[in-house]
Design a protein around this motif. Structure first.
Motif, PDB file in Angstrom:
ATOM      1  N   ALA A 124       0.829  -1.209   0.000  1.00  0.00           N
ATOM      2  CA  ALA A 124       0.000   0.000   0.000  1.00  0.00           C
ATOM      3  C   ALA A 124       0.861   1.255   0.000  1.00  0.00           C
ATOM      4  CB  ALA A 124      -0.935  -0.013   1.208  1.00  0.00           C
ATOM      5  N   ARG A 125       1.987   1.220   0.711  1.00  0.00           N
ATOM      6  CA  ARG A 125       2.883   2.382   0.720  1.00  0.00           C
ATOM      7  C   ARG A 125       3.495   2.606  -0.657  1.00  0.00           C
ATOM      8  NH1 ARG A 125       3.770   0.474   5.951  1.00  0.00           N
ATOM      9  NH2 ARG A 125       5.576  -0.799   5.395  1.00  0.00           N
ATOM     10  N   PHE A 126       3.864   1.521  -1.331  1.00  0.00           N
ATOM     11  CA  PHE A 126       4.384   1.683  -2.687  1.00  0.00           C
ATOM     12  C   PHE A 126       3.315   2.249  -3.617  1.00  0.00           C
ATOM     13  CE2 PHE A 126       4.465  -0.048  -7.018  1.00  0.00           C
ATOM     14  CZ  PHE A 126       5.581   0.623  -7.500  1.00  0.00           C
ATOM     15  N   LEU A 127       2.107   1.730  -3.512  1.00  0.00           N
ATOM     16  CA  LEU A 127       1.029   2.208  -4.363  1.00  0.00           C
ATOM     17  C   LEU A 127       0.799   3.704  -4.176  1.00  0.00           C
ATOM     18  CD1 LEU A 127      -1.495  -0.745  -3.939  1.00  0.00           C
ATOM     19  CD2 LEU A 127      -0.024  -0.284  -5.910  1.00  0.00           C
ATOM     20  N   GLN A 128       0.834   4.172  -2.932  1.00  0.00           N
ATOM     21  CA  GLN A 128       0.653   5.599  -2.683  1.00  0.00           C
ATOM     22  C   GLN A 128       1.826   6.401  -3.244  1.00  0.00           C
ATOM     23  OE1 GLN A 128      -2.243   7.053  -1.237  1.00  0.00           O
ATOM     24  NE2 GLN A 128      -1.206   8.727  -2.320  1.00  0.00           N
ATOM     25  N   ALA A 129       3.042   5.867  -3.114  1.00  0.00           N
ATOM     26  CA  ALA A 129       4.213   6.543  -3.673  1.00  0.00           C
ATOM     27  C   ALA A 129       4.101   6.641  -5.193  1.00  0.00           C
ATOM     28  CB  ALA A 129       5.491   5.807  -3.285  1.00  0.00           C
ATOM     29  N   ALA A 130       3.597   5.583  -5.825  1.00  0.00           N
ATOM     30  CA  ALA A 130       3.430   5.605  -7.281  1.00  0.00           C
ATOM     31  C   ALA A 130       2.395   6.645  -7.691  1.00  0.00           C
ATOM     32  CB  ALA A 130       3.020   4.223  -7.781  1.00  0.00           C
ATOM     33  N   ILE A 131       1.303   6.725  -6.942  1.00  0.00           N
ATOM     34  CA  ILE A 131       0.274   7.731  -7.231  1.00  0.00           C
ATOM     35  C   ILE A 131       0.858   9.134  -7.119  1.00  0.00           C
ATOM     36  CG2 ILE A 131      -1.845   8.777  -6.331  1.00  0.00           C
ATOM     37  CD1 ILE A 131      -2.759   5.931  -5.588  1.00  0.00           C
ATOM     38  N   ASP A 132       1.611   9.374  -6.051  1.00  0.00           N
ATOM     39  CA  ASP A 132       2.179  10.708  -5.824  1.00  0.00           C
ATOM     40  C   ASP A 132       3.239  11.056  -6.869  1.00  0.00           C
ATOM     41  OD1 ASP A 132       0.540  10.855  -3.616  1.00  0.00           O
ATOM     42  OD2 ASP A 132       2.114  10.317  -2.191  1.00  0.00           O
ATOM     43  N   THR A 133       4.120  10.091  -7.165  1.00  0.00           N
ATOM     44  CA  THR A 133       5.219  10.345  -8.096  1.00  0.00           C
ATOM     45  C   THR A 133       4.722  10.534  -9.525  1.00  0.00           C
ATOM     46  OG1 THR A 133       6.728   9.046  -6.717  1.00  0.00           O
ATOM     47  CG2 THR A 133       7.396   9.431  -8.998  1.00  0.00           C
ATOM     48  N   LEU A 134       3.782   9.682  -9.935  1.00  0.00           N
ATOM     49  CA  LEU A 134       3.305   9.697 -11.314  1.00  0.00           C
ATOM     50  C   LEU A 134       2.066  10.573 -11.501  1.00  0.00           C
ATOM     51  CD1 LEU A 134       3.710   5.870 -11.908  1.00  0.00           C
ATOM     52  CD2 LEU A 134       5.197   7.658 -12.806  1.00  0.00           C
ATOM     53  N   LYS A 135       1.579  11.129 -10.376  1.00  0.00           N
ATOM     54  CA  LYS A 135       0.392  11.999 -10.414  1.00  0.00           C
ATOM     55  C   LYS A 135      -0.785  11.290 -11.088  1.00  0.00           C
ATOM     56  CE  LYS A 135       3.284  16.152 -10.428  1.00  0.00           C
ATOM     57  NZ  LYS A 135       3.517  15.959  -8.993  1.00  0.00           N
ATOM     58  N   LEU A 136      -1.121  10.143 -10.544  1.00  0.00           N
ATOM     59  CA  LEU A 136      -2.178   9.318 -11.111  1.00  0.00           C
ATOM     60  C   LEU A 136      -3.555   9.741 -10.623  1.00  0.00           C
ATOM     61  CD1 LEU A 136      -0.544   5.798 -10.639  1.00  0.00           C
ATOM     62  CD2 LEU A 136      -0.590   7.168 -12.719  1.00  0.00           C
ATOM     63  N   ASN A 137      -4.539   9.499 -11.441  1.00  0.00           N
ATOM     64  CA  ASN A 137      -5.945   9.666 -11.060  1.00  0.00           C
ATOM     65  C   ASN A 137      -6.359   8.392 -10.334  1.00  0.00           C
ATOM     66  OD1 ASN A 137      -8.624  10.390 -10.834  1.00  0.00           O
ATOM     67  ND2 ASN A 137      -9.119   9.984 -12.983  1.00  0.00           N
ATOM     68  N   ALA A 138      -5.917   8.267  -9.095  1.00  0.00           N
ATOM     69  CA  ALA A 138      -6.089   7.006  -8.367  1.00  0.00           C
ATOM     70  C   ALA A 138      -6.039   7.262  -6.869  1.00  0.00           C
ATOM     71  CB  ALA A 138      -4.996   6.012  -8.770  1.00  0.00           C
ATOM     72  N   ASP A 139      -6.472   6.260  -6.116  1.00  0.00           N
ATOM     73  CA  ASP A 139      -6.331   6.288  -4.671  1.00  0.00           C
ATOM     74  C   ASP A 139      -6.052   4.877  -4.185  1.00  0.00           C
ATOM     75  OD1 ASP A 139      -9.099   5.161  -3.321  1.00  0.00           O
ATOM     76  OD2 ASP A 139      -9.460   6.095  -5.265  1.00  0.00           O
ATOM     77  N   VAL A 140      -5.576   4.770  -2.944  1.00  0.00           N
ATOM     78  CA  VAL A 140      -5.258   3.475  -2.351  1.00  0.00           C
ATOM     79  C   VAL A 140      -6.290   3.153  -1.282  1.00  0.00           C
ATOM     80  CG1 VAL A 140      -3.560   2.133  -1.050  1.00  0.00           C
ATOM     81  CG2 VAL A 140      -2.796   3.768  -2.775  1.00  0.00           C
ATOM     82  N   ALA A 141      -6.819   1.948  -1.328  1.00  0.00           N
ATOM     83  CA  ALA A 141      -7.673   1.427  -0.265  1.00  0.00           C
ATOM     84  C   ALA A 141      -6.873   0.350   0.463  1.00  0.00           C
ATOM     85  CB  ALA A 141      -8.967   0.854  -0.833  1.00  0.00           C
ATOM     86  N   HIS A 142      -6.307   0.719   1.619  1.00  0.00           N
ATOM     87  CA  HIS A 142      -5.470  -0.201   2.391  1.00  0.00           C
ATOM     88  C   HIS A 142      -6.380  -1.019   3.302  1.00  0.00           C
ATOM     89  CE1 HIS A 142      -2.218  -0.799   5.719  1.00  0.00           C
ATOM     90  NE2 HIS A 142      -2.407  -1.886   4.981  1.00  0.00           N
ATOM     91  N   LEU A 143      -6.983  -2.040   2.723  1.00  0.00           N
ATOM     92  CA  LEU A 143      -7.916  -2.884   3.466  1.00  0.00           C
ATOM     93  C   LEU A 143      -8.139  -4.188   2.716  1.00  0.00           C
ATOM     94  CD1 LEU A 143     -10.431  -2.192   1.435  1.00  0.00           C
ATOM     95  CD2 LEU A 143     -10.949  -0.411   3.058  1.00  0.00           C
TER      96      LEU A 143
END
Length: 217
Positions: A110-129
């Motif tokens: 989940a931390r990597f996914l959030q880093a990817a969203i922030d770095t690549l400026k994706l239209n996305a969010d992480v659901a850590h569940l």
């Protein structure tokens, strides 16, 4: 990447073979390679993928995800058990209008996914569940090697309505899993041809059904 650049020509040739040249232009292809570079960087200290050879990452991560692009519908997608962001992040990069929810219960992933969203400026969010806890309305649901079809639907069937679809990626044709599909779901299975990948691939397209469990090849 750590010691070599990713062979961009493999990605371009694969997209051409998939007839996705127009859908994934050169600027997007570079962003896809940037994603792999970030994945490789994190993979040095966090085990996100066992695939480490550069050309194999293009084939087994990018092309194996983007082969789903023609089947994605609507503008909201949930990627269940996203792991390193597959297929969710490549789809988000190829479809900037598509809002992708990347679902994973593992904290490191989940931390990597959030880093990817922030770095690549994706239209996305992480659901850590866990998948069972996810709520929301989605046009398309994806899952890649998450579990058997019956288990996937047991965990995430509440997300599937008569108005959306579930794209479950599989290797060989999943005869036994289709036979065990719970009542209330209908499935159609299509072969997928991933350029450069010498292995069987299928997508099972699942919908809600009023007539009980049924499936078609």
């Amino acid at each position: 990447m750590s010691s070599q650049t990713i062979p961009a020509s493999i990605l371009a040739a694969g997209l051409h073979a998939l007839e996705l040249d127009d859908a994934v232009p050169a600027a997007t292809q570079q962003r896809l390679l940037d994603y792999l570079a970030l994945l490789d960087q994190w993979n040095q200290h966090t085990n996100l993928t066992a695939v480490r050879e550069r050309s194999a990452m293009v084939t087994r991560h990018l092309l194996d995800s983007l082969v789903l692009l023609p089947h994605v519908r609507g503008t909201r997608l949930a990627d269940l058990g996203s792991g390193a962001g597959l297929p969710g992040i490549p789809l988000a990069l190829a479809r900037p209008d598509l809002h992708v929810t990347l679902v994973d219960s593992n904290g490191k992933k989940a931390r990597f996914l959030q880093a990817a969203i922030d770095t690549l400026k994706l239209n996305a969010d992480v659901a850590h569940l866990r998948v069972e806890a996810l709520r929301g309305s989605f046009d398309t649901i994806t899952a890649r090697a998450l579990a058997s079809l019956p288990d996937m639907l047991r965990w995430g069937g509440h997300l599937l309505t008569r108005d959306n679809i579930w794209l479950a990626q599989k290797g060989r044709y999943p005869d036994a899993e289709l036979a065990a599909l719970p009542a209330g779901y209908a499935a159609a299975t299509l072969p997928l041809h991933v350029p450069g990948l010498d292995a069987a691939r299928h997508v099972v397209i699942i919908r809600r059904s009023d007539t009980g469990s049924r499936h078609a090849p």
